[in-house]
Write a protein that holds these residues in place. Structure first.
Motif, mmCIF file in Angstrom:
data_model
loop_
_atom_site.group_PDB
_atom_site.id
_atom_site.type_symbol
_atom_site.label_atom_id
_atom_site.label_comp_id
_atom_site.label_asym_id
_atom_site.label_seq_id
_atom_site.Cartn_x
_atom_site.Cartn_y
_atom_site.Cartn_z
ATOM 1 N N SER A 446 0.834 -1.200 0.000
ATOM 2 C CA SER A 446 0.000 0.000 0.000
ATOM 3 C C SER A 446 0.871 1.252 0.000
ATOM 4 O O SER A 446 0.629 2.205 -0.771
ATOM 5 C CB SER A 446 -0.926 -0.016 1.221
ATOM 6 O OG SER A 446 -1.715 1.151 1.265
ATOM 7 N N ARG A 447 1.917 1.265 0.845
ATOM 8 C CA ARG A 447 2.819 2.420 0.883
ATOM 9 C C ARG A 447 3.582 2.561 -0.439
ATOM 10 O O ARG A 447 3.789 3.684 -0.953
ATOM 11 C CB ARG A 447 3.821 2.257 2.036
ATOM 12 C CG ARG A 447 3.212 2.353 3.406
ATOM 13 C CD ARG A 447 2.738 3.766 3.705
ATOM 14 N NE ARG A 447 2.187 3.863 5.029
ATOM 15 C CZ ARG A 447 2.912 4.107 6.121
ATOM 16 N NH1 ARG A 447 4.208 4.265 6.014
ATOM 17 N NH2 ARG A 447 2.321 4.190 7.304
ATOM 18 N N GLU A 450 1.363 4.000 -2.866
ATOM 19 C CA GLU A 450 1.145 5.397 -2.516
ATOM 20 C C GLU A 450 2.324 6.251 -2.974
ATOM 21 O O GLU A 450 2.144 7.359 -3.526
ATOM 22 C CB GLU A 450 0.949 5.541 -1.008
ATOM 23 C CG GLU A 450 0.578 6.931 -0.554
ATOM 24 C CD GLU A 450 0.298 6.984 0.936
ATOM 25 O OE1 GLU A 450 0.124 8.101 1.454
ATOM 26 O OE2 GLU A 450 0.263 5.916 1.593
ATOM 27 N N ASP A 474 -5.780 10.223 -7.054
ATOM 28 C CA ASP A 474 -6.236 9.971 -5.679
ATOM 29 C C ASP A 474 -7.252 8.849 -5.647
ATOM 30 O O ASP A 474 -7.241 7.967 -4.754
ATOM 31 C CB ASP A 474 -6.831 11.235 -5.079
ATOM 32 C CG ASP A 474 -5.772 12.298 -4.796
ATOM 33 O OD1 ASP A 474 -4.589 11.889 -4.634
ATOM 34 O OD2 ASP A 474 -6.118 13.477 -4.726
ATOM 35 N N LEU A 477 -5.537 5.548 -6.118
ATOM 36 C CA LEU A 477 -4.860 5.116 -4.879
ATOM 37 C C LEU A 477 -5.864 4.532 -3.895
ATOM 38 O O LEU A 477 -5.628 3.476 -3.280
ATOM 39 C CB LEU A 477 -4.119 6.306 -4.261
ATOM 40 C CG LEU A 477 -3.424 6.034 -2.916
ATOM 41 C CD1 LEU A 477 -2.384 4.919 -3.067
ATOM 42 C CD2 LEU A 477 -2.785 7.308 -2.365
ATOM 43 N N LYS A 481 -5.855 0.741 -2.491
ATOM 44 C CA LYS A 481 -5.809 0.414 -1.060
ATOM 45 C C LYS A 481 -6.997 -0.456 -0.654
ATOM 46 O O LYS A 481 -6.872 -1.394 0.151
ATOM 47 C CB LYS A 481 -5.785 1.699 -0.241
ATOM 48 C CG LYS A 481 -4.442 2.416 -0.255
ATOM 49 C CD LYS A 481 -4.453 3.590 0.719
ATOM 50 C CE LYS A 481 -3.070 4.217 0.821
ATOM 51 N NZ LYS A 481 -3.040 5.336 1.797
#
Length: 676
Positions: A446-447, A450, A474, A477, A481
């Motif tokens: 996830s990071r 991101e 956005d 993302l 997630k």
């Protein structure tokens, strides 16, 4: 009363028939006998004008004219019984006229003397007759003694057989007391057992174990008293010698021991004669005391009153003391063996309990499982005895058989000691640390995504991208997630074990194909191959390798239990316990035995083991299955050829599982079988 030929009491009428010579002859015989100093220690009596008796104690000679044998044998009728029993013999003065001497010999004739016998001739005849009578009496006494000895010896042999084959302590004590009372004719009795191993006997105690009484029923409870010379049993225990008391109410003032009359008063009884005998071990140590009370003349009489006591109760004679002493020697050794057997039994049970405790501490997730399986299996065995329809009709179990089955059931999982603890307690398909790694990996993914979105945003900003383009990133993302969280949720769902085969394994495989770029720039899959293998387990929580490790616990169980010297009684414990995972169709483990090769006890344990594994509420990797559902699953096991259909039928018909639901049910079959 005199007995005459014609039945009258008139000597004159008798003399009319025999003449004055016969009366005169017997007068002369009587006078010579009375005057003979050599027989002054004997009693001369004239019970009839024609008869003279010479008595010595209970034996006597009857002198009569020879003519009586010819014409008036009925004169001798009052003595017929004594002549026949050998307590008297006949001496004829003068021979019978008809010469029937052989007939007279058969009817008690001991001697013939002349019609005018001298004092010496009479003395010799009486002396010989008395000697012959005493010899016969001694021979009869020896015969009676020999018969009695044979009878007593036979009884002692039978008693010895009985007490040496009885292993249960309480039954043995009851048998010893019963047989001791039988051979002595005692109305009542009691037994004490010495407790304690202090070298000083005064620091030990006597435990009253039981009492028997033919005349007065009462409840006797166990109690203890010190080994002290103040009590009769304590005195015997200290001095290792018997006490034989004619009347316990009449003890000498200087007697070191006394008798407590309050017990007699409480139950309405009168203790009079008593014989106390120590029971000695092989080493000569007192291990018990037997008290016999009130020896009776007639064994079948009840002692209901003081009159009965006075009429029936006699002191214990020397023969009674000798018999009880002989029995006491055998009983002491038998008692010692029984105590040793009980100690070994308790030690064995303690070992089994400790072993079960060790298993449960090693695998607390299955706490109580071994005890429940033991109860269920023993319950199924008893139900099988009652089944009259199936192929197992006629099956019976001894108490030792049930105890062997119980031990095997309690220890059937002992081999788990050799299995890694993390495998034993594995509640989910993944170990907690493995799931934590996956969670961490998804967070990194996830990071990483991101960071990738932020880099793309930066490039768009540098080109002067519109706000809509930045918002789209956005959204991308957020969607990514959400996908990762959904993947993790799917992983968590797949991580839950199931009782039956099933699971969304396609979803797991799809997740495994997804990758991300970690901070080092390496492309990494969301799930590793070994994690996919764990999450793809169709039933339960273990992988094939872990299942094999778990299965090896049966091998460990057999190897461990085989090293224990169970003895002949329980020699099959290891085989029974080591075969409870075998299946009728040969697909079980560890030896792939087929139906005919699997012990019946192991087949029963398999049914109990499966049922408890399904219904147990203490398994962290699954919820308890309702009984109905568990019985259905047992039915599937029957169809698959895993367990015996008739055993499952009996299990269901007898509702064997109800033993676990009974209030106050023992924590294990040991509690149900063990003597208290």
């Amino acid at each position: 009363m005199s007995f005459f030929v014609d039945g009258s009491n008139d000597p004159a009428r008798s003399s009319t028939r025999f003449g004055r010579d016969a009366l005169t002859l017997m007068n002369i015989v009587e006078a010579r006998l009375v005057a003979d100093a050599r027989i002054e220690d004997r009693t001369v009596v004239r019970p009839h004008p024609l008869l003279v008796t010479v008595r010595s104690d209970r034996l006597f000679a009857v002198l009569a004219p020879g003519a009586i044998w010819d014409r008036a044998r009925e004169v001798l009728r009052p003595f017929a019984h004594k002549l026949a029993s050998g307590e008297a013999m006949l001496v004829l003065v003068g021979s019978p006229a008809i010469g029937d001497v052989a007939g007279a010999l058969n009817r008690g004739l001991g001697a013939l003397v002349s019609p005018d016998p001298s004092a010496d001739e009479l003395y010799v005849a009486i002396h010989n007759v008395c000697e012959l009578l005493e010899s016969k009496a001694r021979a009869e006494a020896r015969g009676k003694w020999l018969n009695r000895y044979r009878y007593e010896l036979g009884e002692l042999i039978e008693i010895a057989k009985a007490i040496t084959t009885e292993r249960e302590l309480d039954k043995l004590l009851s048998l010893i007391l019963e047989k001791s009372r039988f051979i002595t004719g005692a109305d009542a009795g009691s037994i004490y057992v010495v407790e304690g191993d202090d070298p000083d006997p005064l620091r030990r105690t006597l435990r009253f174990k039981l009492s028997q009484n033919d005349s007065v029923p009462f409840d006797a409870r166990e109690f203890t008293l010190p080994v002290s010379p103040r009590s009769m049993s304590g005195y015997v225990a200290l001095h290792k010698r018997p006490l034989n008391i004619a009347d316990v109410y009449d003890l000498p003032a200087v007697s070191p021991y006394g008798f407590d009359r309050s017990f007699d008063a409480k139950i309405g009884y009168r203790t009079k004669s008593m014989l106390c005998m120590p029971l000695l071990s092989r080493k000569g140590e007192v291990i018990g005391v037997i008290q016999l009370i009130n020896k009776k003349r007639a064994a079948d009489r009840k002692l209901r009153s003081d009159e009965d006591i006075e009429d029936q109760v006699v002191p214990f004679d020397a023969r009674s003391e000798e018999l009880v002493g002989t029995l006491g020697s055998q009983a002491g050794i038998a008692l010692e063996n029984a105590v040793l057997y009980t100690e070994i039994h308790h030690m064995l049970e303690g070992f089994v309990r400790a072993s079960v405790e060790a298993i449960e501490q090693r695998d607390p997730t299955t706490s109580g499982h071994s005890r429940r399986v033991a109860l269920l299996t023993v319950g199924l065995a008893r139900a099988l005895e009652r089944d009259a329809a199936g192929p197992y009709r006629g099956v019976t179990w001894t108490k030792d058989d049930l105890r062997e089955l119980e031990y095997a059931s309690l220890l059937h999982d002992f081999g788990k000691i050799g299995v890694r603890e993390q495998v034993l307690v594995k509640a989910k398909k993944l170990y907690p640390h493995e799931l934590a790694i996956i969670r961490h990996r998804i967070e990194i993914a996830s990071r990483s995504y991101e960071v990738e979105i932020l880099e793309r945003k930066l490039r768009l900003v540098q080109r002067g991208a519109r706000a809509e383009e930045l918002a789209a990133l956005d959204q991308e993302l957020s969607a990514r997630k959400a996908e990762l969280e959904a993947a993790y949720a799917a992983i968590c769902a797949a991580n839950e074990p199931s009782v039956l085969k099933g699971g969304d394994f396609a979803r797991i495989e799809a997740i495994a194909r997804e990758t991300f770029t970690d901070f080092s720039g390496d492309v990494v899959p969301l799930l590793l191959a070994e994690e996919v293998a764990c999450l793809s387990v169709a039933r339960g929580s273990l992988t094939p390798a872990e299942i094999e490790e778990i299965r090896n616990h049966v091998v460990h169980t057999y190897q461990f239990l085989s090293q224990i010297p169970w003895g002949k009684q329980f020699r099959r414990v290891a085989v029974i316990a080591g075969s409870h995972h075998e299946r009728l169709n040969g697909t079980g483990y560890p030896h792939r035995l087929r139906a005919e090769e699997i012990p019946l006890q192991s087949k029963m344990m398999s049914v109990s083991d499966i049922f408890d594994a399904l219904t147990a509420s203490d398994r962290p990797y699954k919820k308890a299955v309702p009984v109905d559902r568990a019985l259905d699953i047992l039915g599937f096991e029957v169809k698959d050829g895993h367990v015996d259909a008739d055993l499952v039928r009996v299990f269901i018909e007898a509702k064997v599982w109800s033993v676990l639901e009974q209030p106050g049910a023992p924590p294990s079959a040991l509690s149900a079988l063990s003597p208290r």
